[in-house]
Design a protein around this motif. Structure first.
Motif, short mmCIF file in Angstrom:
data_model
loop_
_atom_site.label_atom_id
_atom_site.label_comp_id
_atom_site.label_asym_id
_atom_site.label_seq_id
_atom_site.Cartn_x
_atom_site.Cartn_y
_atom_site.Cartn_z
N VAL A 79 0.86 -1.19 0.00
CA VAL A 79 0.00 0.00 0.00
C VAL A 79 0.89 1.23 0.00
O VAL A 79 1.41 1.63 1.03
CB VAL A 79 -0.93 0.02 1.23
N VAL A 80 1.10 1.80 -1.18
CA VAL A 80 1.91 3.00 -1.30
C VAL A 80 1.03 4.09 -1.90
O VAL A 80 0.53 3.95 -3.01
CB VAL A 80 3.16 2.77 -2.18
N ALA A 107 -1.47 1.69 -13.32
CA ALA A 107 -2.80 2.22 -13.60
C ALA A 107 -2.71 3.33 -14.64
O ALA A 107 -1.70 4.03 -14.74
CB ALA A 107 -3.42 2.78 -12.32
N ILE A 119 -4.77 12.99 -9.61
CA ILE A 119 -5.15 11.61 -9.28
C ILE A 119 -4.44 11.22 -8.01
O ILE A 119 -3.27 11.52 -7.82
CB ILE A 119 -4.70 10.64 -10.42
N LYS A 120 -5.18 10.56 -7.15
CA LYS A 120 -4.54 10.01 -5.96
C LYS A 120 -5.01 8.58 -5.84
O LYS A 120 -6.19 8.29 -5.94
CB LYS A 120 -4.95 10.82 -4.75
N THR A 121 -4.07 7.67 -5.66
CA THR A 121 -4.44 6.28 -5.52
C THR A 121 -3.38 5.55 -4.72
O THR A 121 -2.44 6.15 -4.22
CB THR A 121 -4.69 5.63 -6.90
N ARG A 122 -3.54 4.24 -4.59
CA ARG A 122 -2.57 3.42 -3.86
C ARG A 122 -2.11 2.30 -4.76
O ARG A 122 -2.92 1.67 -5.41
CB ARG A 122 -3.20 2.82 -2.61
N VAL A 123 -0.80 2.06 -4.78
CA VAL A 123 -0.29 0.99 -5.62
C VAL A 123 0.62 0.07 -4.82
O VAL A 123 1.05 0.40 -3.72
CB VAL A 123 0.48 1.53 -6.85
N ASP B 61 -7.89 2.37 -16.31
CA ASP B 61 -7.50 0.99 -16.58
C ASP B 61 -6.55 0.61 -15.46
O ASP B 61 -5.53 1.27 -15.29
CB ASP B 61 -6.77 0.89 -17.93
N ALA B 65 -1.32 -4.25 -9.98
CA ALA B 65 -0.44 -3.51 -9.07
C ALA B 65 -1.16 -2.41 -8.30
O ALA B 65 -0.54 -1.70 -7.53
CB ALA B 65 0.74 -2.93 -9.84
N SER B 67 -3.33 -1.40 -5.25
CA SER B 67 -3.43 -2.04 -3.94
C SER B 67 -4.81 -2.66 -3.70
O SER B 67 -5.80 -2.22 -4.26
CB SER B 67 -3.15 -1.04 -2.84
N TYR B 71 -8.13 2.66 -3.43
CA TYR B 71 -8.54 4.02 -3.10
C TYR B 71 -8.26 4.87 -4.31
O TYR B 71 -7.22 4.73 -4.95
CB TYR B 71 -7.75 4.52 -1.90
#
Lengths: 157, 104
Positions: A79-80, A107, A119-123, B61, B65, B67, B71
């Motif tokens: 979770v980054v 993404a 954009i803000k997300t978690r990878v 898309d 990878a 999480s 979120y």
């Protein structure tokens, strides 16, 4: 002389064999996914291949107008938090890639006009790697990167 | 069972900020079940669409990878209080879900 030609021919056949193998593997995988989902970009093994397959070009222009926010050290690579915003105009897509993941593309976000380039997300980040944001603005690809140190891996480690 | 969606859309000035938390395992297909040693099959969201009053504002898309329990936050212009923001996803197993929320 004959030997050299023989080498070349052998090389050629081997390469062709590999290509056809790859193609048949691609055909054999069940196509249950949406046609629009860029499968080859997500399975590409390098940043260049992924960007090329996704956006049609791999020539990236470094830009200081792209602002990436990530933690400098991620305790848990699964979770980054990544946030990307930019001052560039006419942004049509923002892609997030993790350079050292097996498949770098994480993404891709296509933005409609009126959607703010944010954009803000978690990878997931497998190991210490730079995170690259590619922003498509008016047909040109701009990129910026930032390194994240990972202490625990994020891909099933 | 945990709630599948947590979505908020807040208007400030002329900018609406959408924040969404989706419940989804996002399996990469690489992880092994420690008891059986078998790989857990890949299961992840591939496509996410956001609409404002029926008009598409963003589509994403995603690969494996992203999480687990993804979120996402994004911002757009042109919404009024009470407008509808709809999010929907499709995963690699063909499952889908959608949720809508009013702009506050």
């Amino acid at each position: 002389m004959i030997n050299i030609r023989r080498r070349k021919i052998l090389k050629g056949t081997l390469a062709a064999g590999a290509v056809s193998l790859a193609a048949s593997a691609g055909i054999l995988t069940p196509q249950t996914v949406l046609a629009a989902w860029p499968k080859s970009a997500f399975s590409a093994k390098s940043v260049n291949d992924a960007v090329n397959s996704l956006l049609g070009s791999s020539s990236l222009t470094g830009s200081s107008d792209i602002n990436i926010k990530t933690p400098a050290i991620a305790e848990n690579g699964a979770v980054v938090n990544v946030s990307v915003d930019t001052n560039l105009k006419n942004v049509s897509s923002i892609s997030i890639l993790v350079e050292k993941n097996d498949s770098p593309l994480a993404a891709n976000f296509n933005l409609a006009p009126g959607t703010i380039p944010f954009i803000k997300t978690r990878v997931k980040v497998r190991k210490t790697s730079s995170i690259i944001a590619v922003v498509k603005s008016g047909g040109t690809l701009y990129s910026a990167g930032k390194e994240v140190k990972v202490t625990i891996g994020g891909c099933g480690g | 069972m945990a709630k599948k969606w947590k979505v908020r859309a807040n208007l400030k000035g002329d900018v609406t900020t959408v924040k969404a938390l989706i419940t989804h395992p996002m399996e990469t297909g690489m992880r092994k079940n420690k008891k059986t040693g078998k790989k857990v099959p890949a299961h992840y969201i591939q496509d996410l669409v956001a609409e404002h009053n029926g008009k598409k504002i963003l589509n994403a898309d995603w690969g494996p990878a992203v999480s687990a329990n993804p979120y996402i936050s994004f911002k757009f212009k042109g919404a009024k209080v009470g407008d509808k923001v709809k999010l929907s996803w499709v995963d690699n197993k063909g499952k889908s879900d959608s949720h809508d929320v009013a702009v506050k």
